[in-house]
Each structure stands twice: as C-alpha cells, then as structure tokens.
Scaffold this active site. Structure first.
Site, mmCIF file in Angstrom:
data_model
loop_
_atom_site.group_PDB
_atom_site.id
_atom_site.type_symbol
_atom_site.label_atom_id
_atom_site.label_comp_id
_atom_site.label_asym_id
_atom_site.label_seq_id
_atom_site.Cartn_x
_atom_site.Cartn_y
_atom_site.Cartn_z
ATOM 1 C CG ASP A 50 -2.012 1.040 1.136
ATOM 2 O OD1 ASP A 50 -2.183 1.639 0.064
ATOM 3 O OD2 ASP A 50 -2.675 1.271 2.173
ATOM 4 C CB SER A 65 -4.885 6.727 4.454
ATOM 5 O OG SER A 65 -5.496 5.668 5.105
ATOM 6 N N GLY A 66 -1.775 7.369 4.266
ATOM 7 C CA GLY A 66 -0.719 7.926 3.440
ATOM 8 C C GLY A 66 0.286 8.739 4.239
HETATM 9 N N1 ARG Z 1 -7.593 3.491 5.835
HETATM 10 C C1 ARG Z 1 -7.604 4.717 6.570
HETATM 11 C C2 ARG Z 1 -7.607 5.890 5.608
HETATM 12 O O1 ARG Z 1 -7.831 5.678 4.463
HETATM 13 C C3 ARG Z 1 -6.521 4.757 7.615
HETATM 14 C C4 ARG Z 1 -6.937 3.973 8.764
HETATM 15 C C5 ARG Z 1 -5.904 3.866 9.811
HETATM 16 N N2 ARG Z 1 -6.518 3.154 10.881
HETATM 17 C C6 ARG Z 1 -5.960 2.947 12.069
HETATM 18 N N3 ARG Z 1 -6.682 2.339 12.985
HETATM 19 N N4 ARG Z 1 -4.724 3.323 12.309
HETATM 20 O O2 ARG Z 1 -7.523 7.036 5.999
#
Ligand code: ARG
Length: 284
Positions: free
Chosen positions: A136, A233-234
């Site tokens: 990812d 994310s990212g």
């Molecule tokens: N997939 C999420 C996003 O697109 C990030 C999630 C991170 N989750 C966590 N429990 N650390 O923003």
C-alpha cells in the site's frame, strides 16, 4: 478553500476510503455540513508550526461535483517526491490533474498546494484488495522541486536493515478523524500522537482473530486510544534514530481506531526501499 461536499459525494468517498479500514462499519449517518468535511489522529494534540515539515496533504478533485477535498496525508521524501498510500489514489487510471499536494501548512489550505507530474502506485498493490492486500504505497512526483525551508523539508528513509524493537515510541501525524467517524474539528490543526511499535507476531495474532492477515510488508503501531484514523492514510510514521527522524511507516489501515487489541497497520518503509530508490534515481 472548499471543505464542504455534497452528501452523496461524501458517502462515496467514505465508502472508497473507509471500507478497507473498517471491517464494514461505515460511520456515515448524516452530512455534518460545510466546514466539517473529513479532516486527527486519535488521542493526539495540535502540532506546532514546522514540527513535521515533511507532512503533506493530498487534495483530490471530484469531477462530478467540481470540488476539491483533503482526503489523505503523505510525506516529502525528496525535493520532488512524495510517499503516500496506494489506496489513497482512486481509480484504475488516476489523472494527475485531479490531485494536488499541500506542503508546509498546519491547516488545510488548497491554495498552498502544488501540481503533480506523475502518480506511481506500487505494482503489487491490488485495487480490489485495497489497503489490506499490502504493497500500500505510492509515489507522487511533483511538477517542480520544493524546499527546503523552515516549514518544508524532506524526511530520511531508514537503512534497509533498521528495525525498531516493540515498544519504541514513534510519532504519527495527520488531519484525519479524532475518533471513528468523528472528523477533526475546526480550525483543523495538524495532529500528532506518540505511538508504540507493536511486535509483528502479536499484531498478526490479534488480527487473525478477526480473519485479517498482516502482510510481511506491514508493521503495527499504536495502543488504546493512540492511533491514526480515517483520512490519516498515506501519512508518515516516524521514529527518532541516532538523533534524526526517519520514516518507518505509511498509514494504511486498521480495525476501527484506537482499540487496545487492534493497533494501526502501516506499510513498512524498509520493504519498499529498492522500489522507491529505483524511481527517484531513474526518473528524468
Ligand atoms: N484506511 C484509513 C484511511 O484511508 C486509515 C486507517 C488507519 N486506521 C488505524 N486504525 N490506524 O484514511
């Protein structure tokens, strides 16, 4: 700056962005209205100006609504390259015109964003598996080199052999949710939280109980109420090593946020060093 979006658009984005991370429970009940669009970190606090000069914000354009919104984080790893999560980039054939990178600001600000010249998702990333399939990571080449300045600087990548023992305290930053389904409130100051690295084997066992697989190219960090969350994310997970910060992870997914038994899952930067360096060094 437009932070508001139509409800359907928001639903769509939430579906695209949160389904991979949330085990199916999408926290959408109603549109919170203008000014409260998706932009935390759970258990964190306001970051100071210039504290995380490599943090960037990714703005995406939704052509059906003609609107831009901040949906993901990223990090500057070179004057002209940003590292982010592959699952942040929507669609089979993403267009560079629909993406802009905000550099060096504590608050979301579209007007401080720059154009992207290339979008490169990791070849092993599977769109249909989303974040949970691993690989990812994505690279964004900026149209022109930037920085360094007090507010904009790149983060070092770790040497391939570097690994941090469980319990090491690292930091994650972002404008994502402050709790599951709860967006960062105005004035949307960048959030930071200290998170402990979790042992691979422990994380793997915990997620196995809910039939989720932690890949070898992923690592876990976080503890009860200290975590990244949706829309972070990212963004970068960084640790201090020999007096300098190095980027160890990229925010990828997790079961809800801040649960004691389910730490945040990050793309493991050391797994992608040859791929990253290959692109940065061979690019015209
Ligand atoms: N997939 C999420 C996003 O697109 C990030 C999630 C991170 N989750 C966590 N429990 N650390 O923003």
């Amino acid at each position: 700056m437009t932070r508001a979006e139509e409800p359907e658009t928001k639903m769509l984005w939430l579906l695209v962005l949160t389904l991979p991370c949330l085990g199916g429970s999408v926290p959408v009940t109603s549109d919170p209205g203008p000014g409260t669009e998706l932009v935390g970190i759970m258990g964190g606090h306001d970051a100071a100006d210039g504290a995380w000069p490599w943090q960037v914000g990714l703005w995406f354009f939704d052509p059906t609504r003609s609107k831009w919104s901040l949906e993901c984080g990223g990090s500057l790893i070179h004057p002209q390259w940003v590292l982010t999560a592959a699952h942040c980039i929507p669609g089979r054939n993403p267009v560079t015109q629909h993406l802009k990178v905000q550099l060096g600001g504590l608050r979301p600000s579209y007007s401080d964003s720059v154009q992207v010249a290339r979008i490169i998702r990791h070849p092993k990333f599977r769109l249909e598996k989303k974040a949970e399939g691993g690989a990812d990571v994505a690279l964004l080449k900026l149209e022109a080199p930037v920085g360094p300045s007090n507010l904009v600087r790149w983060i070092r990548l770790p040497p391939a052999s570097l690994s941090f023992p469980p319990g090491t305290r690292c930091w994650v930053t972002g404008w994502g949710d402050v709790a599951p389904g709860e967006p960062l409130p105005p004035p949307y100051n960048l959030q930071e939280v200290e998170v402990p690295i979790v042992a691979d084997e422990i994380c793997r066992q915990q997620y196995l109980r809910i039939d989720k697989v932690i890949q070898d190219d992923e690592l876990c960090a976080g503890s009860r109420e200290r975590d990244s969350c949706q829309s972070d994310s990212g963004g970068p997970l960084v640790c201090k090593w020999r007096g300098t910060w190095v980027q160890v992870g990229v925010v990828s997914w997790g079961e809800s946020c801040g649960l004691a038994d389910f730490p945040g899952v990050y793309a493991r930067v050391t797994s992608f060093l040859p791929w990253i360096r290959g692109h940065i060094h061979s690019s015209p």
